[in-house]
Scaffold this motif. Structure first.
Motif, mmCIF file in Angstrom:
data_model
loop_
_atom_site.group_PDB
_atom_site.id
_atom_site.type_symbol
_atom_site.label_atom_id
_atom_site.label_comp_id
_atom_site.label_asym_id
_atom_site.label_seq_id
_atom_site.Cartn_x
_atom_site.Cartn_y
_atom_site.Cartn_z
ATOM 1 N N PHE A 124 0.841 -1.189 0.000
ATOM 2 C CA PHE A 124 0.000 0.000 0.000
ATOM 3 C C PHE A 124 0.880 1.244 0.000
ATOM 4 C CE2 PHE A 124 -2.032 -3.524 2.146
ATOM 5 C CZ PHE A 124 -3.203 -3.641 1.433
ATOM 6 N N ASP A 125 0.710 2.091 -1.035
ATOM 7 C CA ASP A 125 1.533 3.293 -1.191
ATOM 8 C C ASP A 125 3.018 2.963 -1.083
ATOM 9 O OD1 ASP A 125 -0.724 4.929 -1.500
ATOM 10 O OD2 ASP A 125 -0.934 5.152 0.685
ATOM 11 N N GLY A 126 3.406 1.844 -1.693
ATOM 12 C CA GLY A 126 4.811 1.442 -1.712
ATOM 13 C C GLY A 126 5.288 0.726 -0.470
ATOM 14 N N ARG A 127 4.422 0.558 0.537
ATOM 15 C CA ARG A 127 4.816 -0.109 1.776
ATOM 16 C C ARG A 127 4.218 -1.499 1.850
ATOM 17 N NH1 ARG A 127 3.236 3.255 6.860
ATOM 18 N NH2 ARG A 127 1.257 2.917 5.831
ATOM 19 N N PRO A 128 5.049 -2.528 1.989
ATOM 20 C CA PRO A 128 4.499 -3.870 2.190
ATOM 21 C C PRO A 128 3.736 -3.928 3.512
ATOM 22 C CG PRO A 128 6.850 -3.977 1.692
ATOM 23 C CD PRO A 128 6.514 -2.537 1.942
ATOM 24 N N LEU A 129 2.695 -4.727 3.539
ATOM 25 C CA LEU A 129 1.916 -4.922 4.754
ATOM 26 C C LEU A 129 2.790 -5.559 5.825
ATOM 27 C CD1 LEU A 129 -1.006 -4.912 6.002
ATOM 28 C CD2 LEU A 129 -1.138 -7.295 5.265
ATOM 29 N N ALA A 130 2.691 -5.054 7.056
ATOM 30 C CA ALA A 130 3.381 -5.647 8.199
ATOM 31 C C ALA A 130 2.418 -6.577 8.929
ATOM 32 C CB ALA A 130 3.878 -4.562 9.143
ATOM 33 N N VAL A 131 2.912 -7.732 9.357
ATOM 34 C CA VAL A 131 2.092 -8.742 10.014
ATOM 35 C C VAL A 131 2.657 -9.020 11.409
ATOM 36 C CG1 VAL A 131 1.193 -11.099 9.898
ATOM 37 C CG2 VAL A 131 1.549 -9.785 7.784
ATOM 38 N N PRO A 132 1.986 -8.520 12.469
ATOM 39 C CA PRO A 132 2.453 -8.797 13.835
ATOM 40 C C PRO A 132 2.244 -10.269 14.194
ATOM 41 C CG PRO A 132 0.828 -7.008 13.799
ATOM 42 C CD PRO A 132 0.816 -7.656 12.455
ATOM 43 N N LEU A 133 3.220 -10.822 14.909
ATOM 44 C CA LEU A 133 3.170 -12.221 15.347
ATOM 45 C C LEU A 133 3.446 -12.298 16.837
ATOM 46 C CD1 LEU A 133 5.389 -13.785 12.525
ATOM 47 C CD2 LEU A 133 2.880 -13.669 12.587
ATOM 48 N N CYS A 134 2.685 -13.142 17.524
ATOM 49 C CA CYS A 134 2.921 -13.420 18.945
ATOM 50 C C CYS A 134 3.190 -14.914 19.102
ATOM 51 C CB CYS A 134 1.703 -13.042 19.783
ATOM 52 S SG CYS A 134 1.401 -11.280 19.939
ATOM 53 N N GLY A 135 4.261 -15.233 19.779
ATOM 54 C CA GLY A 135 4.587 -16.633 20.032
ATOM 55 C C GLY A 135 5.722 -16.744 21.022
ATOM 56 N N ASP A 136 5.867 -17.918 21.606
ATOM 57 C CA ASP A 136 6.855 -18.124 22.660
ATOM 58 C C ASP A 136 8.105 -18.862 22.195
ATOM 59 O OD1 ASP A 136 5.215 -16.865 24.520
ATOM 60 O OD2 ASP A 136 4.245 -18.748 25.104
ATOM 61 N N GLU A 137 8.052 -19.468 21.012
ATOM 62 C CA GLU A 137 9.162 -20.324 20.594
ATOM 63 C C GLU A 137 9.770 -19.812 19.298
ATOM 64 O OE1 GLU A 137 7.394 -24.203 20.532
ATOM 65 O OE2 GLU A 137 6.423 -23.770 22.437
ATOM 66 N N GLU A 138 11.066 -19.547 19.348
ATOM 67 C CA GLU A 138 11.757 -18.952 18.209
ATOM 68 C C GLU A 138 11.668 -19.825 16.956
ATOM 69 O OE1 GLU A 138 13.562 -16.567 15.642
ATOM 70 O OE2 GLU A 138 12.837 -16.001 17.627
ATOM 71 N N ALA A 139 11.786 -21.127 17.111
ATOM 72 C CA ALA A 139 11.734 -21.996 15.932
ATOM 73 C C ALA A 139 10.376 -21.892 15.240
ATOM 74 C CB ALA A 139 12.023 -23.438 16.323
ATOM 75 N N ALA A 140 9.299 -21.855 16.021
ATOM 76 C CA ALA A 140 7.963 -21.726 15.442
ATOM 77 C C ALA A 140 7.792 -20.363 14.784
ATOM 78 C CB ALA A 140 6.905 -21.936 16.527
ATOM 79 N N LEU A 141 8.249 -19.311 15.456
ATOM 80 C CA LEU A 141 8.155 -17.968 14.884
ATOM 81 C C LEU A 141 8.936 -17.866 13.582
ATOM 82 C CD1 LEU A 141 8.462 -15.942 18.183
ATOM 83 C CD2 LEU A 141 6.541 -15.801 16.573
ATOM 84 N N SER A 142 10.079 -18.531 13.502
ATOM 85 C CA SER A 142 10.891 -18.509 12.287
ATOM 86 C C SER A 142 10.129 -19.099 11.100
ATOM 87 C CB SER A 142 12.196 -19.273 12.533
ATOM 88 O OG SER A 142 12.978 -19.280 11.371
ATOM 89 N N VAL A 143 9.405 -20.192 11.341
ATOM 90 C CA VAL A 143 8.592 -20.807 10.282
ATOM 91 C C VAL A 143 7.512 -19.839 9.820
ATOM 92 C CG1 VAL A 143 6.875 -22.614 9.841
ATOM 93 C CG2 VAL A 143 9.011 -23.190 11.018
ATOM 94 N N VAL A 144 6.828 -19.200 10.760
ATOM 95 C CA VAL A 144 5.730 -18.301 10.399
ATOM 96 C C VAL A 144 6.257 -17.038 9.732
ATOM 97 C CG1 VAL A 144 3.679 -17.105 11.228
ATOM 98 C CG2 VAL A 144 4.341 -19.280 12.257
ATOM 99 N N ARG A 145 7.419 -16.549 10.162
ATOM 100 C CA ARG A 145 8.018 -15.388 9.495
ATOM 101 C C ARG A 145 8.255 -15.681 8.017
ATOM 102 N NH1 ARG A 145 11.870 -15.375 14.005
ATOM 103 N NH2 ARG A 145 10.986 -14.036 15.638
ATOM 104 N N ARG A 146 8.721 -16.886 7.720
ATOM 105 C CA ARG A 146 8.941 -17.241 6.312
ATOM 106 C C ARG A 146 7.625 -17.213 5.534
ATOM 107 N NH1 ARG A 146 11.102 -22.925 3.658
ATOM 108 N NH2 ARG A 146 10.601 -22.322 1.537
ATOM 109 N N LEU A 147 6.558 -17.737 6.138
ATOM 110 C CA LEU A 147 5.259 -17.725 5.460
ATOM 111 C C LEU A 147 4.755 -16.291 5.265
ATOM 112 C CD1 LEU A 147 3.584 -20.760 7.258
ATOM 113 C CD2 LEU A 147 4.358 -20.645 4.862
ATOM 114 N N VAL A 148 5.043 -15.404 6.214
ATOM 115 C CA VAL A 148 4.692 -13.987 6.059
ATOM 116 C C VAL A 148 5.456 -13.389 4.883
ATOM 117 C CG1 VAL A 148 4.884 -11.702 7.130
ATOM 118 C CG2 VAL A 148 4.051 -13.639 8.476
ATOM 119 N N ARG A 149 6.753 -13.610 4.855
ATOM 120 C CA ARG A 149 7.579 -13.049 3.768
ATOM 121 C C ARG A 149 7.160 -13.596 2.409
ATOM 122 N NH1 ARG A 149 11.820 -14.162 7.672
ATOM 123 N NH2 ARG A 149 12.388 -12.205 8.706
ATOM 124 N N ASP A 150 6.728 -14.852 2.374
ATOM 125 C CA ASP A 150 6.319 -15.457 1.105
ATOM 126 C C ASP A 150 5.033 -14.845 0.558
ATOM 127 O OD1 ASP A 150 8.547 -17.028 1.040
ATOM 128 O OD2 ASP A 150 7.553 -18.832 1.764
#
Length: 197
Positions: A124-150
């Motif tokens: 939007f107006d040249g800015r990619p959408l930001a997606v906030p994530l809440c989680g307790d485990e870094e490995a799980a967050l890393s997987v979801v971050r990749r899906l966000v970036r994709d």
């Protein structure tokens, strides 16, 4: 990645379509047999995309299959008059985590209407959408971050799962502003240079 999607509604279709385009192997399922097949397929991540009213029961009923898996909660416990159905108690994500205690729950993808997830990419107006994530485990967050970036989006760290209720309350507020008031909710947040004083 292998992604299972629990549910067959708009969110399941929109996010599943985008992740398939990104090269992920996605299986979507509804009703008991299909839900279990989708959960079993989701070796890397499982998206819980059912109405909140059914989410805790679905997660609990599949707790054995979800053991050790990343479970993404995109539900919004928003009821009549845009109030939180979880007010005064644990957040939806925390209830889901309690129902499937051996899953690695991450809250995300809950702040936007399904139409936004159909955009390729949501910029939007040249800015990619930001997606906030809440989680307790870094490995799980890393997987979801990749899906966000994709999706062409930017992942934001919004804290542990104990802060998921803040994301859910934010969704309730935004939905009320958009639908109840017809307001430009994006206008409530100034650029960082001004927000920080």
């Amino acid at each position: 990645m292998r992604v299972g999607i629990l549910g067959t509604g708009g969110m399941a279709d929109a996010l599943g379509t985008q992740w398939r385009r990104a090269g992920h192997e996605v299986v979507t399922g509804g009703r008991p047999g299909g839900l279990r097949r989708a959960a079993e397929h989701g070796a890397d991540a499982v998206l819980l995309a059912v109405p909140y009213e059914a989410a805790v029961d679905v997660a609990g009923g599949l707790a054995d299959v979800l053991r050790g898996r990343v479970l993404i909660d995109c539900t919004n416990p928003v009821g009549p008059d845009f109030g939180l159905l979880t007010a005064g108690g644990p957040a939806a994500a925390e209830r889901i985590a309690a129902a499937a205690p051996d899953a690695h729950v991450v809250k995300g993808f809950n702040l936007c209407h399904v139409g936004v997830w159909r955009l390729t990419p949501p910029v939007f107006d040249g800015r990619p959408l930001a997606v906030p994530l809440c989680g307790d485990e870094e490995a799980a967050l890393s997987v979801v971050r990749r899906l966000v970036r994709d999706l062409g989006c930017v992942p934001l760290d919004a804290g542990g799962l104990d802060r998921a209720g803040l994301l859910e309350a934010t969704a309730a507020l935004l939905i009320r502003l958009w639908l109840g008031e017809g307001a430009d909710a994006q206008a409530i947040s100034p650029p960082p240079a001004y927000a920080m004083g």
